[in-house]
Design a protein around this motif. Sequence first.
Motif, mmCIF file in Angstrom:
data_model
loop_
_atom_site.group_PDB
_atom_site.id
_atom_site.type_symbol
_atom_site.label_atom_id
_atom_site.label_comp_id
_atom_site.label_asym_id
_atom_site.label_seq_id
_atom_site.Cartn_x
_atom_site.Cartn_y
_atom_site.Cartn_z
ATOM 1 N N LEU A 1 -53.040 1.652 -1.855
ATOM 2 C CA LEU A 1 -53.537 0.995 -0.645
ATOM 3 C C LEU A 1 -52.402 0.480 0.243
ATOM 4 O O LEU A 1 -52.646 -0.007 1.339
ATOM 5 C CB LEU A 1 -54.475 -0.166 -1.029
ATOM 6 N N ASP A 2 -51.180 0.542 -0.256
ATOM 7 C CA ASP A 2 -50.030 0.094 0.535
ATOM 8 C C ASP A 2 -49.439 1.266 1.308
ATOM 9 O O ASP A 2 -49.691 2.425 0.963
ATOM 10 C CB ASP A 2 -48.958 -0.490 -0.399
ATOM 11 N N PRO A 3 -48.593 0.969 2.291
ATOM 12 C CA PRO A 3 -47.970 2.071 3.031
ATOM 13 C C PRO A 3 -47.107 2.954 2.132
ATOM 14 O O PRO A 3 -46.873 4.121 2.443
ATOM 15 C CB PRO A 3 -47.097 1.367 4.087
ATOM 16 N N ASP A 4 -46.597 2.420 1.026
ATOM 17 C CA ASP A 4 -45.745 3.216 0.138
ATOM 18 C C ASP A 4 -45.715 2.596 -1.259
ATOM 19 O O ASP A 4 -46.101 1.435 -1.434
ATOM 20 C CB ASP A 4 -44.316 3.274 0.705
ATOM 21 N N THR A 5 -45.224 3.380 -2.216
ATOM 22 C CA THR A 5 -45.046 2.847 -3.573
ATOM 23 C C THR A 5 -43.637 2.268 -3.663
ATOM 24 O O THR A 5 -42.721 2.907 -4.165
ATOM 25 C CB THR A 5 -45.238 3.965 -4.608
ATOM 26 N N PHE A 6 -43.510 1.035 -3.193
ATOM 27 C CA PHE A 6 -42.167 0.441 -3.078
ATOM 28 C C PHE A 6 -41.548 0.053 -4.424
ATOM 29 O O PHE A 6 -40.348 0.007 -4.574
ATOM 30 C CB PHE A 6 -42.227 -0.826 -2.225
ATOM 31 N N PHE A 7 -42.460 -0.299 -5.398
ATOM 32 C CA PHE A 7 -41.940 -0.964 -6.598
ATOM 33 C C PHE A 7 -41.701 -0.002 -7.756
ATOM 34 O O PHE A 7 -41.740 -0.398 -8.907
ATOM 35 C CB PHE A 7 -42.887 -2.103 -7.016
ATOM 36 N N ASP A 8 -41.451 1.292 -7.462
ATOM 37 C CA ASP A 8 -40.994 2.183 -8.549
ATOM 38 C C ASP A 8 -39.605 2.743 -8.225
ATOM 39 O O ASP A 8 -38.636 1.992 -8.297
ATOM 40 C CB ASP A 8 -42.043 3.219 -8.963
ATOM 41 N N ASP A 9 -39.514 3.992 -7.828
ATOM 42 C CA ASP A 9 -38.176 4.578 -7.637
ATOM 43 C C ASP A 9 -37.337 3.829 -6.612
ATOM 44 O O ASP A 9 -36.133 3.636 -6.781
ATOM 45 C CB ASP A 9 -38.310 6.038 -7.182
ATOM 46 N N GLU A 10 -37.994 3.408 -5.536
ATOM 47 C CA GLU A 10 -37.252 2.720 -4.477
ATOM 48 C C GLU A 10 -36.638 1.416 -5.013
ATOM 49 O O GLU A 10 -35.487 1.070 -4.730
ATOM 50 C CB GLU A 10 -38.225 2.403 -3.328
ATOM 51 N N LEU A 11 -37.427 0.720 -5.812
ATOM 52 C CA LEU A 11 -36.959 -0.542 -6.402
ATOM 53 C C LEU A 11 -35.806 -0.268 -7.371
ATOM 54 O O LEU A 11 -34.784 -0.967 -7.355
ATOM 55 C CB LEU A 11 -38.127 -1.216 -7.128
ATOM 56 N N LEU A 12 -35.941 0.768 -8.189
ATOM 57 C CA LEU A 12 -34.897 1.076 -9.170
ATOM 58 C C LEU A 12 -33.596 1.453 -8.471
ATOM 59 O O LEU A 12 -32.515 0.990 -8.855
ATOM 60 C CB LEU A 12 -35.367 2.213 -10.094
ATOM 61 N N ALA A 13 -33.717 2.266 -7.428
ATOM 62 C CA ALA A 13 -32.513 2.676 -6.693
ATOM 63 C C ALA A 13 -31.820 1.454 -6.107
ATOM 64 O O ALA A 13 -30.591 1.314 -6.191
ATOM 65 C CB ALA A 13 -32.886 3.662 -5.589
ATOM 66 N N GLY B 1 -53.125 -3.790 -1.800
ATOM 67 C CA GLY B 1 -52.802 -3.350 -0.449
ATOM 68 C C GLY B 1 -52.197 -4.473 0.376
ATOM 69 O O GLY B 1 -52.397 -4.540 1.584
ATOM 70 N N ALA B 2 -51.443 -5.353 -0.278
ATOM 71 C CA ALA B 2 -50.902 -6.518 0.430
ATOM 72 C C ALA B 2 -49.382 -6.515 0.492
ATOM 73 O O ALA B 2 -48.770 -7.514 0.853
ATOM 74 C CB ALA B 2 -51.377 -7.802 -0.268
ATOM 75 N N VAL B 3 -48.771 -5.364 0.114
ATOM 76 C CA VAL B 3 -47.305 -5.346 0.039
ATOM 77 C C VAL B 3 -46.712 -4.664 1.271
ATOM 78 O O VAL B 3 -46.935 -3.476 1.495
ATOM 79 C CB VAL B 3 -46.832 -4.615 -1.244
ATOM 80 N N PRO B 4 -45.949 -5.394 2.071
ATOM 81 C CA PRO B 4 -45.428 -4.818 3.311
ATOM 82 C C PRO B 4 -44.172 -3.983 3.112
ATOM 83 O O PRO B 4 -43.830 -3.173 3.966
ATOM 84 C CB PRO B 4 -45.107 -6.057 4.149
ATOM 85 N N GLY B 5 -43.458 -4.153 2.001
ATOM 86 C CA GLY B 5 -42.219 -3.399 1.830
ATOM 87 C C GLY B 5 -41.477 -3.864 0.598
ATOM 88 O O GLY B 5 -41.872 -4.841 -0.054
ATOM 89 N N LEU B 6 -40.378 -3.176 0.296
ATOM 90 C CA LEU B 6 -39.589 -3.515 -0.885
ATOM 91 C C LEU B 6 -39.071 -4.951 -0.825
ATOM 92 O O LEU B 6 -38.919 -5.627 -1.849
ATOM 93 C CB LEU B 6 -38.421 -2.521 -1.000
ATOM 94 N N GLY C 1 -48.170 -13.106 3.032
ATOM 95 C CA GLY C 1 -48.368 -13.910 1.816
ATOM 96 C C GLY C 1 -47.673 -13.334 0.592
ATOM 97 O O GLY C 1 -47.104 -14.070 -0.210
ATOM 98 N N CYS C 2 -47.715 -11.993 0.447
ATOM 99 C CA CYS C 2 -47.113 -11.381 -0.739
ATOM 100 C C CYS C 2 -45.627 -11.096 -0.550
ATOM 101 O O CYS C 2 -45.001 -10.447 -1.395
ATOM 102 C CB CYS C 2 -47.873 -10.120 -1.135
ATOM 103 N N ALA C 3 -45.083 -11.567 0.558
ATOM 104 C CA ALA C 3 -43.643 -11.431 0.761
ATOM 105 C C ALA C 3 -43.118 -12.750 1.332
ATOM 106 O O ALA C 3 -42.188 -12.772 2.116
ATOM 107 C CB ALA C 3 -43.346 -10.287 1.719
ATOM 108 N N SER C 4 -43.725 -13.824 0.905
ATOM 109 C CA SER C 4 -43.377 -15.124 1.476
ATOM 110 C C SER C 4 -42.386 -15.854 0.588
ATOM 111 O O SER C 4 -42.727 -16.339 -0.492
ATOM 112 C CB SER C 4 -44.649 -15.975 1.652
#
Length: 706
Positions: free
Chosen positions: A266-278, A246-251, A220-223
């Motif tokens: 609650l997610d497998p990783d913090t996708f929406f900070d450094d990973e998103l910026l990179a 805890g509903a985010v499956p990935g970047l 749902g959060c990546a639809s």
Amino acid sequence: MDAAYEEAKTIVAQMQPEEKVRLTMGILALPLVPGAEIPEEALMSAGFVPGVPRLGIPALTETDGPLGVAYALGLRGDYATAMPAGIAMGATFNRDLAFAQGHAIGAEARAKGFNVLLAGGANLARDPRNGRTFEYISEDPLLTGQLIGWNIAGVQSNEIVSTIKHFALNGQETGRKFVDVQISDTAARESDLLAFQIGIEIGQPGSVMCAYNRVNGEQGCASDYLLNKVLKQDWGYRGWVMSDWGAVPGLYAAWNGLDQQSGSQLDPDTFFDDELLAAAEADSDHMKRLDDMNARVITGLIATGVLENPVATGGDIDWDANAAVARKAAEQGIVLLRNEGNALPLAANAESILVVGGYADSGVLSGGGSSQTHPEGGPAVSRPLSDSGAFSGFISEQYQRGAPLDAIRARKPEGSVRFRPGRYSSDAAALAAQSDVVIVFATQWMTEGVDVSDLSLPDGQDAAIARIAAANPNTIVVLETGGPVDMPWLDDVAAVIEAWYPGQGGAEAIAGVLFGEVNPSGRLPITFPRNVAQLPREDIPGMLEYDPDFAGNPPSPDSKLFTDYNIEGSDLGYRWNARQQQEALFPFGFGLSYTSFASSDLETDGASASFTLRNTGERAGATVGQVYLVSRDGEARQRLVGFERVELEPGAETTVNVEIDPRLLADWNGDGWTIAEGVYSFALGSDAETLGQSVDVQLPERSWTD
Ligand code: BGC
């Protein structure tokens, strides 16, 4: 929101790269799971997102929720006005009250320093066994959309953000993070999505919270379908999409339309900070998306007034005014289901009253999970489901202060009201035989995270009621349930009232109805089935396969769970019963009164309708005029197309006008709506099954896009 978006873009243009991943990621601001440190300025609540002070953007301080500023396990040490459950609000059919309730909760949120309220539960009741049925409004898209829309508008009248949630098709708690809902675009647009669409149009929420579940294979959060296509493209939504916790499956969720990761521990990783910026720095399209994500968050803050009028802690709260709203909402939400021989209101000469069960000596039941709210003093009774897991504190059967027994005793001479807890029924039945009247409080506790496996009253309550009613047929059952329940004892009791989870005003509201100070006016916002065999699905999918788990995570990465909503398609609830030609135990829209009403003179051209409502009884009361589409070209097709709650003095009458939303007559054609040429039959109904005068209208073909 378009102007706000343009303004937001000018702010984003001033952001340094590292500032662009501050608004995109939040944390759970409660010390429940290891992970991010919780900063000082977070307020011990569901969520916190750091701001960009240099540009005048405040941190987001987020609290649940829909039924009052949430208790958050008592960790903040404060209290809030506890409103009735969402389904009780649905039962009021009262838009103004939905606004007032939202306004009161929003005012408390602002005074406590919160600028985002995680409210606006708009999922349709596809299955009454869904553990969160109590949080949502109804099974009907029009009723849900309108009430939640006005409720959100009420919250945001405090210049704070409200969400609408959980987008979309979040219809069961079992396996909630991986259950894969199967539904066609057409069916979804004509039902669950329509509820959200109407709610967003009316309420203009600053944010939309996407859902845990999968829809046709997509999370749902990546639809891309739900977020990019339906919400942002087709509906032109300009605010931001925040994830559920805890509903985010990935970047990749960002590319599919998610603007903000919430509760990231609650997610497998913090996708929406450094990973998103990179990712954004490596690809200009991703950078554009990141700019849009920021612009959307800021749009929500500008459009609601948060940016111009920032929140602060320590504001004043008008507790009396808010308590009055809570009580009125409880009164108007109560539904009188049965009243044989006018057993209610209680006769003035009833000298001995026995009250049994439901912790009626302590408080009223409330629903479990993130929406849990408590007035001053905290829970009157707390009965955890278990003591295991980080979230066990959220899965606890809790009673809110305000005891119905006290409210009943306050209305009778001393010594005339006895009480039994009802845990065993022998004493209650023996005392029942010696009493003029017995009032049994029966409870069905529901909670976020866990569905109920059937609609019985748990802990042997059905057997206890039967035994008590056999001892004294002048038995009145007060239900405090999250939704429909079976009533195997129905024919043997004199009266039944459905009080739902009535909130802090519940005790007085229930006593008011029992003693006739309040004339019940609630109408069922959900069908009460005769038995679960009438429902589209025999069981909640996964109920037997998976053990209860608040988080709802898949036990293994390849765990699969499907729920087929194509069975009923857009025909849920009363629409399903009409299609199956089956009769409910109590139909949608049903509710008795201490007076009587008649409706007549329906006139309609298919675009609007007018009709007359008359109080034909002897006391003042309120009713809900209901207009249904009942068939198209002779083929059964039921849709609530208009409703209005009116208060009438005895003998008084009034003419009601309602606009008919054309989407309720139309089919979704893949790109937009089409009203097929044909004869449309409309009827007045005192409920979905008790239909009166009908009018046929010939409509020409018409197509349009949203
Ligand atoms: C619920 C949301 C809630 C969030 C934050 C989730 O478990 O599904 O409704 O807003 O937690 O508490």
